[in-house]
Design a protein around this motif. Sequence first.
Motif, mmCIF file in Angstrom:
data_model
loop_
_atom_site.group_PDB
_atom_site.id
_atom_site.type_symbol
_atom_site.label_atom_id
_atom_site.label_comp_id
_atom_site.label_asym_id
_atom_site.label_seq_id
_atom_site.Cartn_x
_atom_site.Cartn_y
_atom_site.Cartn_z
ATOM 1 N N TYR A 335 19.651 97.453 4.159
ATOM 2 C CA TYR A 335 20.162 97.939 2.920
ATOM 3 C C TYR A 335 20.801 99.339 2.886
ATOM 4 C CZ TYR A 335 17.618 94.023 0.695
ATOM 5 O OH TYR A 335 17.141 92.689 0.747
ATOM 6 N N SER A 336 21.335 99.652 1.769
ATOM 7 C CA SER A 336 21.940 100.818 1.505
ATOM 8 C C SER A 336 23.471 101.137 2.085
ATOM 9 C CB SER A 336 21.024 102.185 1.849
ATOM 10 O OG SER A 336 21.594 103.128 0.934
ATOM 11 N N TRP A 337 23.981 101.998 2.183
ATOM 12 C CA TRP A 337 25.423 102.183 2.318
ATOM 13 C C TRP A 337 25.751 103.676 2.216
ATOM 14 C CZ3 TRP A 337 28.827 102.800 -1.791
ATOM 15 C CH2 TRP A 337 28.535 102.351 -3.092
ATOM 16 N N GLY A 338 26.943 104.193 2.708
ATOM 17 C CA GLY A 338 27.449 105.133 2.177
ATOM 18 C C GLY A 338 27.149 106.616 3.126
ATOM 19 N N GLY A 339 26.499 105.984 4.203
ATOM 20 C CA GLY A 339 26.300 107.013 5.338
ATOM 21 C C GLY A 339 27.667 107.008 6.406
ATOM 22 N N PHE A 340 27.220 107.674 7.491
ATOM 23 C CA PHE A 340 28.359 107.667 8.606
ATOM 24 C C PHE A 340 28.611 106.466 9.378
ATOM 25 C CE2 PHE A 340 24.497 109.526 10.132
ATOM 26 C CZ PHE A 340 24.338 108.707 11.289
ATOM 27 N N GLU A 341 27.566 105.521 9.188
ATOM 28 C CA GLU A 341 27.490 104.414 10.115
ATOM 29 C C GLU A 341 27.929 102.915 9.512
ATOM 30 O OE1 GLU A 341 25.377 105.415 8.201
ATOM 31 O OE2 GLU A 341 23.632 104.186 8.241
ATOM 32 N N SER A 342 28.550 102.114 10.112
ATOM 33 C CA SER A 342 28.848 100.610 9.504
ATOM 34 C C SER A 342 27.393 100.035 9.564
ATOM 35 C CB SER A 342 29.934 100.192 10.582
ATOM 36 O OG SER A 342 30.882 100.674 10.464
ATOM 37 N N LEU A 343 27.373 99.242 8.481
ATOM 38 C CA LEU A 343 26.334 98.358 8.131
ATOM 39 C C LEU A 343 26.931 96.769 7.668
ATOM 40 C CD1 LEU A 343 24.188 100.873 5.977
ATOM 41 C CD2 LEU A 343 23.729 100.011 8.307
ATOM 42 N N ALA A 344 25.946 95.947 7.994
ATOM 43 C CA ALA A 344 26.533 94.568 7.474
ATOM 44 C C ALA A 344 25.304 93.971 6.881
ATOM 45 C CB ALA A 344 26.820 93.695 8.670
ATOM 46 N N LEU A 345 25.403 92.993 5.809
ATOM 47 C CA LEU A 345 24.282 92.533 5.128
ATOM 48 C C LEU A 345 24.642 91.000 4.612
ATOM 49 C CD1 LEU A 345 21.380 93.108 4.441
ATOM 50 C CD2 LEU A 345 22.165 93.709 2.010
ATOM 51 N N TYR A 346 23.984 90.079 5.049
ATOM 52 C CA TYR A 346 24.318 88.566 4.348
ATOM 53 C C TYR A 346 23.607 88.646 2.925
ATOM 54 C CZ TYR A 346 24.336 83.661 3.470
ATOM 55 O OH TYR A 346 24.853 82.314 3.088
ATOM 56 N N GLN A 347 24.666 88.416 2.099
ATOM 57 C CA GLN A 347 24.052 88.553 0.513
ATOM 58 C C GLN A 347 23.368 87.310 -0.121
ATOM 59 O OE1 GLN A 347 24.498 91.914 0.424
ATOM 60 N NE2 GLN A 347 24.826 91.854 -1.478
ATOM 61 N N ASP A 348 22.244 87.163 0.433
ATOM 62 C CA ASP A 348 21.651 85.883 -0.002
ATOM 63 C C ASP A 348 21.178 85.844 -1.389
ATOM 64 O OD1 ASP A 348 20.368 83.241 0.743
ATOM 65 O OD2 ASP A 348 19.263 84.097 2.545
ATOM 66 N N LYS A 349 20.413 84.333 -1.858
ATOM 67 C CA LYS A 349 20.147 84.402 -3.235
ATOM 68 C C LYS A 349 19.422 85.655 -3.899
ATOM 69 C CE LYS A 349 21.174 79.984 -4.659
ATOM 70 N NZ LYS A 349 22.390 79.851 -4.054
ATOM 71 N N ARG A 350 18.647 86.069 -3.117
ATOM 72 C CA ARG A 350 17.693 87.350 -3.541
ATOM 73 C C ARG A 350 18.702 88.625 -3.860
ATOM 74 N NH1 ARG A 350 12.266 89.293 -0.815
ATOM 75 N NH2 ARG A 350 12.008 87.067 -1.035
ATOM 76 N N GLU A 351 19.371 88.688 -2.798
ATOM 77 C CA GLU A 351 20.570 89.957 -3.022
ATOM 78 C C GLU A 351 21.375 89.902 -4.151
ATOM 79 O OE1 GLU A 351 19.586 88.838 -0.038
ATOM 80 O OE2 GLU A 351 18.226 90.645 0.425
ATOM 81 N N GLN A 352 21.990 88.643 -4.466
ATOM 82 C CA GLN A 352 23.009 88.132 -5.373
ATOM 83 C C GLN A 352 22.211 88.555 -6.670
ATOM 84 O OE1 GLN A 352 24.220 84.106 -4.867
ATOM 85 N NE2 GLN A 352 24.814 84.717 -2.807
ATOM 86 N N GLY A 353 21.072 88.082 -7.030
ATOM 87 C CA GLY A 353 20.435 88.290 -8.313
ATOM 88 C C GLY A 353 20.648 87.119 -8.962
ATOM 89 N N ASN A 354 20.320 87.062 -10.266
ATOM 90 C CA ASN A 354 20.260 85.741 -11.158
ATOM 91 C C ASN A 354 21.683 85.870 -11.804
ATOM 92 O OD1 ASN A 354 19.664 83.528 -12.606
ATOM 93 N ND2 ASN A 354 18.112 84.552 -13.990
ATOM 94 N N ARG A 355 22.741 85.863 -11.476
ATOM 95 C CA ARG A 355 23.935 85.932 -11.824
ATOM 96 C C ARG A 355 24.590 85.115 -12.624
ATOM 97 N NH1 ARG A 355 27.506 89.412 -8.988
ATOM 98 N NH2 ARG A 355 28.927 88.755 -10.302
ATOM 99 N N GLN A 356 25.075 85.213 -13.942
ATOM 100 C CA GLN A 356 25.699 84.182 -14.753
ATOM 101 C C GLN A 356 27.224 84.140 -14.550
ATOM 102 O OE1 GLN A 356 25.164 85.356 -19.096
ATOM 103 N NE2 GLN A 356 23.090 85.879 -18.715
ATOM 104 N N PHE A 357 27.858 84.966 -14.005
ATOM 105 C CA PHE A 357 29.350 84.861 -13.972
ATOM 106 C C PHE A 357 29.553 84.873 -12.270
ATOM 107 C CE2 PHE A 357 28.643 86.602 -18.211
ATOM 108 C CZ PHE A 357 29.109 85.338 -19.087
ATOM 109 N N LEU A 358 29.035 84.595 -11.486
ATOM 110 C CA LEU A 358 29.171 84.962 -10.115
ATOM 111 C C LEU A 358 30.016 83.573 -9.673
ATOM 112 C CD1 LEU A 358 29.083 86.340 -7.198
ATOM 113 C CD2 LEU A 358 27.077 85.108 -6.737
ATOM 114 N N ASN A 359 31.333 83.451 -9.607
ATOM 115 C CA ASN A 359 32.193 82.411 -8.903
ATOM 116 C C ASN A 359 31.874 82.372 -7.381
ATOM 117 O OD1 ASN A 359 33.271 82.191 -11.479
ATOM 118 N ND2 ASN A 359 34.524 83.882 -10.879
ATOM 119 N N LEU A 360 30.744 81.482 -7.085
ATOM 120 C CA LEU A 360 30.609 81.165 -5.566
ATOM 121 C C LEU A 360 30.173 79.657 -5.749
ATOM 122 C CD1 LEU A 360 30.264 83.243 -3.118
ATOM 123 C CD2 LEU A 360 27.849 83.032 -3.326
ATOM 124 N N ASP A 361 31.036 79.171 -4.827
ATOM 125 C CA ASP A 361 30.982 77.595 -4.551
ATOM 126 C C ASP A 361 29.809 77.527 -3.506
ATOM 127 O OD1 ASP A 361 32.870 77.036 -6.211
ATOM 128 O OD2 ASP A 361 34.553 76.961 -4.779
#
Length: 391
Positions: A335-361
Amino acid sequence: MAKSFKTFLKHTAKDFHNQSVNPPVVRASTIIFKSMLDIRKTQDKAKKNPTGGHFDYGRQGTSTTHVLSQILKTMEECHHVFLTPTGFGAVFLAIFSVTRPGDEIIVADPAYNPTRILTQEFLKEFNIKTNFYNPHDLKTLEKNINKKTKLIFVENPGSNSFEFQDLNKIIIIAKKNKVYTAIDNTWGTPYFLKPIKLGFDMSIVSATKYYSGHSDVMGGSLAVNKRVFKVVDMANKITGLRLGPDDAYLITRGLRTLDVRLDKHEKNSKEVANFLSSYKNIKLLYPHKKDSFNFRMWKKYYSGASGLMGLKIKSKNKSSVIIFVYSLKLFGYGYSWGGFESLALYQDKREQGNRQFLNLDKDEHLVRLHIGLEDPKDLIEDLRKSLRFIK
Ligand SMILES: Cc1ncc(COP(=O)(O)O)c(C=O)c1O
């Protein structure tokens, strides 16, 4: 001669008393006075000039936090900047300052997930109702405004899905309906976007990210205009939210190179985005495709782009997308970002949150990349090798 902002960041906060180029770290709970008269004089000064750094107790800050607040005030071009122990503390302070039981607030659907949880689940307990609006359909925003609405909370671009909104339109709607506005500006920082100048009442930045820039400190800032200063000042005092002087020092140190780092994050990100745009199975969530609404909205308001981007990856095989992310060698997983280093994260359901307008098939997956300050050729090579795993 008026100094450019880049020069200001290098030359500000010198300590002429100790002949040091950096400010001292002043740690204090008790502040010593000569007499009660002396205390009253300081309190009178604080009353006349509440943003002037006249403190009678360490909870209000010390010269170290005051210096940081002053630097950020210059950068934000605002009335005052409050400092909080985390970025999320600044989100809380903004909302807590202007809402009371019985009120309603309207939040951008792609707000940072803890912000969504705070507003939707926690504030409900205090009889404060939250509605979410579609960032690309501001009619849903206006439709949700009623007499109880106190605040529109914007995040730009949206977390995970990176929608860029028409910010002027939001400000016009808010002013017409006499509603306060707050924006989470952590992605752009006031280096690329100055929300208070644009007309927002409050602007939040997680200092944990680009301000400190080295992934070793947490902090937050809440910039305000004159209209809301008093209510935020009161809430700040009541909650006791305070940034420690050691963390304030580290953030001030990070700010010296904010411009240099953000310019480089942008340059590297553009190179990576160009590389990724040749992949047919990837939709890049970053302002690079000139004919898109997001690009136009970014161009209209921002003077640059930072290093956080999303990839919408089409694949019927979720595991293969996860393997792509895990097999990256130069991108840390976390998690987090904005530091000098590269990061990657798979955005699973928990990271996405309970979104109403997320266009994701169903066969689409979100991956978040933070493009750091490494050599972009190495980052591209790393991505090229790992992208082969996606089926
Ligand atoms: C957009 C955004 N706002 C706020 C925060 C919260 O900041 P902090 O982690 O400093 O509490 C985050 C953290 O990831 C964020 O991404």
